[in-house]
Design an enzyme around this catalytic site. Structure first.
Site, PDB file in Angstrom:
ATOM      1  N   GLU A  40      33.121   2.463   9.405  1.00  0.00           N
ATOM      2  CA  GLU A  40      32.560   3.092   8.199  1.00  0.00           C
ATOM      3  C   GLU A  40      33.575   3.107   7.061  1.00  0.00           C
ATOM      4  OE1 GLU A  40      29.526   3.720   7.643  1.00  0.00           O
ATOM      5  OE2 GLU A  40      28.787   3.375   9.662  1.00  0.00           O
ATOM      6  N   CYS A 189      13.263  -5.055   0.437  1.00  0.00           N
ATOM      7  CA  CYS A 189      13.111  -4.227  -0.771  1.00  0.00           C
ATOM      8  C   CYS A 189      14.392  -4.329  -1.597  1.00  0.00           C
ATOM      9  CB  CYS A 189      12.815  -2.781  -0.382  1.00  0.00           C
ATOM     10  SG  CYS A 189      12.203  -1.800  -1.761  1.00  0.00           S
ATOM     11  N   CYS A 196       7.364  -7.732  -2.169  1.00  0.00           N
ATOM     12  CA  CYS A 196       6.211  -6.844  -1.961  1.00  0.00           C
ATOM     13  C   CYS A 196       5.039  -7.568  -1.288  1.00  0.00           C
ATOM     14  CB  CYS A 196       5.756  -6.249  -3.290  1.00  0.00           C
ATOM     15  SG  CYS A 196       7.003  -5.204  -4.075  1.00  0.00           S
ATOM     16  N   CYS A 199       5.586  -7.542   2.402  1.00  0.00           N
ATOM     17  CA  CYS A 199       6.248  -6.337   2.909  1.00  0.00           C
ATOM     18  C   CYS A 199       5.345  -5.562   3.865  1.00  0.00           C
ATOM     19  CB  CYS A 199       6.636  -5.451   1.732  1.00  0.00           C
ATOM     20  SG  CYS A 199       7.324  -3.870   2.228  1.00  0.00           S
ATOM     21  N   CYS A 205       3.014   1.895  -0.010  1.00  0.00           N
ATOM     22  CA  CYS A 205       4.143   2.006  -0.946  1.00  0.00           C
ATOM     23  C   CYS A 205       3.650   2.365  -2.350  1.00  0.00           C
ATOM     24  CB  CYS A 205       4.919   0.692  -0.997  1.00  0.00           C
ATOM     25  SG  CYS A 205       6.254   0.747  -2.204  1.00  0.00           S
TER      26      CYS A 205
HETATM   27  S1  SF4 Z   1       6.078  -2.899  -1.173  1.00  0.00           S
HETATM   28 FE1  SF4 Z   1       7.426  -1.160  -1.699  1.00  0.00          FE
HETATM   29  S2  SF4 Z   1       8.852  -1.012   0.033  1.00  0.00           S
HETATM   30 FE2  SF4 Z   1       7.904  -3.041   0.124  1.00  0.00          FE
HETATM   31  S3  SF4 Z   1       9.298  -4.407  -1.027  1.00  0.00           S
HETATM   32 FE3  SF4 Z   1       7.743  -3.667  -2.473  1.00  0.00          FE
HETATM   33  S4  SF4 Z   1       8.649  -1.855  -3.445  1.00  0.00           S
HETATM   34 FE4  SF4 Z   1       9.822  -2.269  -1.557  1.00  0.00          FE
END
Ligand code: SF4
Length: 212
Positions: A40, A189, A196, A199, A205
């Protein structure tokens, strides 16, 4: 109503199982608390890719506070020189001295005691508690902040976000969850080009398709 465990935590853990950076050497579940502390410290403001090459030689040579204190600080500095941050050698040496002087050579479990170690701030202390002592809390860095802020539409620098991050950490899987958030924020993200369309968290989201 949004169920954070179902909409965020579980899909994130599932994504991580298949796509996480499990090979990073400090994520080996057999690492000692001291080895986690060293990782860390080395990871502060440095990428995982940079630390990965330097970590194992450091740990092999200095696996304990006793080994660090017995070494010449310059020798440790030389080993982490590839990271370009020689200051870390001082942090590791002074932390090892304090562990021996105040904690019988053990990494302490208490947050306040961890903050007393040289070079250990709030994020590092939380990370050690999560990965070395299985605490069900979260450590919020820039990437984790971005992910939670976008998904739940909470201001990135708010106390609410930090509290929410802790509340999300699943019992018994805090370490895995922390790794999942870090990896997902770095790979999916992302800051400039969030993926998105593909995702796994898209359905719930709050920023899907319009993340800034
Ligand atoms: S849908 Fe939401 S969590 Fe997924 S990449 Fe896009 S902004 Fe990020």
């Amino acid at each position: 109503m949004l169920n954070p465990q179902r909409s965020f935590v579980r899909p994130l853990l599932a994504w991580h199982e298949a796509n996480g950076r499990h090979q990073l050497p400090w994520r080996d579940p057999d690492r000692s608390a001291f080895e986690i502390l060293v990782a860390e410290i080395l990871l502060q403001r440095t990428t995982a890719a940079s630390v990965a090459g330097a970590y194992l030689p450091v740990i092999a040579r200095y696996p304990s506070p006793e080994a660090v204190v017995a070494a010449h600080p310059e020798a440790i500095e030389r080993r982490i020189a590839p990271l370009g941050l020689a200051k870390r050698a001082e942090f590791i040496c002074r932390s090892a001295e304090r562990l021996l002087a105040r904690h019988s050579g053990d990494v302490p479990h208490r947050y306040e005691d961890l903050l007393g170690l040289h070079g250990v701030g709030a994020y590092t202390a939380r990370s050690v508690l999560i990965h070395a002592f299985d605490e069900d809390i979260a450590a919020v860095d820039t990437n984790v902040r971005r992910l939670i802020s976008r998904f739940f539409d909470v201001p990135p620098d708010s106390r609410a976000l930090a509290r929410l991050a802790d509340a999300l950490a699943p019992s018994q899987r805090g370490s895995e969850f922390q790794h999942a958030m870090l990896d997902f924020a770095a790979d999916v993200c992302t800051a400039s080009t969030p993926k998105c369309e593909t995702c796994r968290l898209m359905e719930h989201c709050q920023s899907s398709g319009h993340a800034d």
